[in-house]
Enzyme design. Sequence first.
Site, mmCIF file in Angstrom:
data_model
loop_
_atom_site.group_PDB
_atom_site.id
_atom_site.type_symbol
_atom_site.label_atom_id
_atom_site.label_comp_id
_atom_site.label_asym_id
_atom_site.label_seq_id
_atom_site.Cartn_x
_atom_site.Cartn_y
_atom_site.Cartn_z
ATOM 1 N N GLY A 103 42.405 -67.290 -73.707
ATOM 2 C CA GLY A 103 41.712 -68.041 -74.754
ATOM 3 C C GLY A 103 40.212 -68.169 -74.613
ATOM 4 N N SER A 104 39.566 -67.202 -73.945
ATOM 5 C CA SER A 104 38.106 -67.334 -73.807
ATOM 6 C C SER A 104 37.393 -67.144 -75.146
ATOM 7 C CB SER A 104 37.561 -66.365 -72.757
ATOM 8 O OG SER A 104 37.605 -65.035 -73.202
ATOM 9 N N ASN A 105 37.928 -66.321 -76.024
ATOM 10 C CA ASN A 105 37.306 -66.189 -77.352
ATOM 11 C C ASN A 105 37.501 -67.454 -78.171
ATOM 12 O OD1 ASN A 105 36.015 -63.448 -78.039
ATOM 13 N ND2 ASN A 105 37.857 -62.871 -76.871
ATOM 14 N N HIS B 275 38.625 -56.661 -80.990
ATOM 15 C CA HIS B 275 39.230 -55.647 -80.137
ATOM 16 C C HIS B 275 38.167 -55.139 -79.154
ATOM 17 C CE1 HIS B 275 42.110 -52.575 -79.011
ATOM 18 N NE2 HIS B 275 41.101 -51.715 -79.025
ATOM 19 N N ILE C 211 50.674 -57.461 -86.553
ATOM 20 C CA ILE C 211 50.862 -58.217 -87.790
ATOM 21 C C ILE C 211 51.404 -57.250 -88.852
ATOM 22 C CG2 ILE C 211 49.655 -59.515 -89.595
ATOM 23 C CD1 ILE C 211 49.387 -61.074 -87.114
ATOM 24 N N ASN D 294 40.341 -59.936 -86.445
ATOM 25 C CA ASN D 294 40.715 -59.692 -85.052
ATOM 26 C C ASN D 294 39.500 -59.196 -84.285
ATOM 27 O OD1 ASN D 294 42.473 -59.217 -82.780
ATOM 28 N ND2 ASN D 294 42.447 -57.037 -83.267
ATOM 29 N N MET E 244 48.832 -60.847 -79.032
ATOM 30 C CA MET E 244 49.366 -59.552 -78.586
ATOM 31 C C MET E 244 50.496 -59.010 -79.456
ATOM 32 S SD MET E 244 47.304 -58.954 -76.249
ATOM 33 C CE MET E 244 47.996 -57.529 -75.409
#
Length: 207
Positions: A12-14, A109, A93, A107, A90
């Site tokens: 969860g760093s983003n 990436h 969708i 998203n 992960m």
Amino acid sequence: MLEMVVLASGRGSNFIAIQEAIAAGDVPGEIRAVISDKPAAPVLDRARDLGIPALAIDAKAYDNRAAYDAALLEAILEVGCDIVVLAGYMKIIGRDFLQALDRPVVNIHPSLLPAFPGLDAQGQAVAYGVRVSGCTVHFVDESLDGGPIIAQRVVPVYADDTADSLSARILVQEHDLYPAVLKAIAEDRVRCEGRKVTVEEEMGGIQ
Ligand code: GRF
């Protein structure tokens, strides 16, 4: 005010970078909830620590993908949001899910798409021997990491890089780029026509 639901599977760093940008007044938005497919994901504790509703929808508890997707969709719609933000989520969708959700999904990436989609993008880049890599924020469609590109940041790849050292270099850019993109979306400065995304005003890096 951009209302977001964050989907995340890991550390969860983003998510933290986005929440810090909101708290600092840089992004006019609100994270209404963090939802994870993994009950033990550290991101859930980090969200709770910040007072943000955190919800686990354990993918393993459902008989099939459709049942899991239905539960996830119901949770997102119940919370309510303008946009769904994938931050280390992960799971792929699906088209039906996107159609039923009927709002944008973005998203981040860790490569310069369309190079190195899928898992371990940083390891793929090191193994391939590219001299530059980076990160991409894109709208999500039913393809794997293939939706319209909103913005990219470039980082060098050095001869002695490992997947870990490259990941760390890319992550610094991720934490700056993702909030910048969400700010631009919140300020209604992002237009998407087919694959062509235009962003009014500079947000750093390559748009
Ligand atoms: C990031 O590298 C992101 O680009 C990828 O998954 C990782 C998530 O990291 N999609 P974190 O959970 O936000 O720390």
